[in-house]
Design an enzyme around this catalytic site. Sequence first.
Site: not given
Ligand SMILES: C=C(O[C@H]1C=CC=C(C(=O)O)[C@@H]1O)C(=O)O
Length: 474
Positions: A232, A282
């Site tokens: 990932k 977060e």
């Molecule tokens: C890296 C980010 O979100 C992260 C946090 C929640 C969901 C995310 C996603 O679904 O890709 C990302 O991992 C951003 O908003 O810049």
Amino acid sequence: MLVVPSDTNMKPDRKDLYQFLVACQQVSVEKECPQIATLSLELPPLDPLAVLQAIAQPEDPHFYFENGNKGEAIAAIGAAITFHVPSGSARFVKAQTFIQSCLANTITTGATDLPFAGPHFFCNFTFFDDLRPPESAFPCATVLLPRWQVARCRNRSVFVANFSLSPRDNIKALHQDLCNKLTQIRWANSRWLDPVNFPNQSFQNHDFKPTANFRKSVYSALNRINNKTLNKIVLADAIDLNFPRPINLVKSLNNLRRLYPDCYTFATGNGGGTNFIGASPERLLAIYNHQLTTDALAGSAPRGKTSGEDAELAKLLLSSDKEIHEHRVVIDFICDRLTRLGLTPKVPPQLLLLQLSNIQHLWTPIQSTLPPGIHPLDILADLHPTPAVAGVPRDTACQEIRRYEAFDRGLYAAPLGWIDGYGNCEFIVGIRSALIEGDRARLYAGAGIVAGSDPDKELAEVQLKLKTLLKALV
Ligand SMILES: C=C(O[C@H]1C=CC=C(C(=O)O)[C@@H]1O)C(=O)O
């Protein structure tokens, strides 16, 4: 930290407060070491954002942190002491040593039992610990013990003043400064912030064309995932915009907290005119009374326009193998790191949804009791960056992020929060964020890429996240 019991209704103009400062200065003479004197006073309920507006000077470093759901907000203004680590992997350890040495020389009094009373250390870290030239606006670690701090916790407000006292300081002048500041704060009024400022019309229908680089990077990353070099990777894009006038920090924060009450509204300013601002969903680390919570947050879908469409999108998110994998690697990473530190993480049996006004995420709050002897920054050093913002394997993902992203992440996707004198803390991940300076803004947003990711959908997700922030900037 030495707590000196006192009348909790201490008044700043009273002699005992002045005498407290004199006594702390005397300790600094005896110990031959500056002492930090911390005073906490209860104030009638007030809005820390209004206080930020009323008393922060352009050259003041500052910090703002609000959790609308909990009815908590805290503003830190000016510096009693600041600590910077320019670069290097020892930044969390150095920040911890600094905080501990401050606390060993802190004398605190006043309404010390109120929430947010006593000294709080406001910290921000950059995503990477070796900064790329040209110099970023923020060093790789900053710890601020503010001169003034105003917090609200539901219906109670507390004012905290921190003074670093040396034998030569003029206590009379410091005491006068404190009295003046309190008068200004009492006049601060949240009505000045209303109504919500309508977002900048010229950008409302802005069509975010993802940079050619981002699209290329997603395709290339998918190749690496297919050939198993990566499991990932979270790739981000940065968009630079010029506004017709200087961006107003307080009005933009006011918009953010109203538009996204389920997020943490935050800002940190370096006192040199650069601010990092955002509304992040977060939580990286919260510790209250030795109980730790950290969020695994990854896997996203838009909100529907109707309740039917919304429910359908939520159902798809909760049942998508690709989204669940993207999320699961974050849970596994966090649990592994906490276990290695000697904690016993508890994970809820089912996946949860965090539904924000514009986007929904898979969400797993992970909890644990904190054994004695572990500092919050030990945990942060181990957790950051989680695969919600970096990838798996972590080192490879970080190297690839540097290769793919043409910009420096700076404070984007990095820890930002506070620690108090008892080891309580609250840190978020600085996503849904922007760097602002004058009339210029750099907006950041990223998305997790795993096997099965559709580049067009990832681009749409990044655009959606960028719009979230732009809506609030004025
Ligand atoms: C890296 C980010 O979100 C992260 C946090 C929640 C969901 C995310 C996603 O679904 O890709 C990302 O991992 C951003 O908003 O810049």
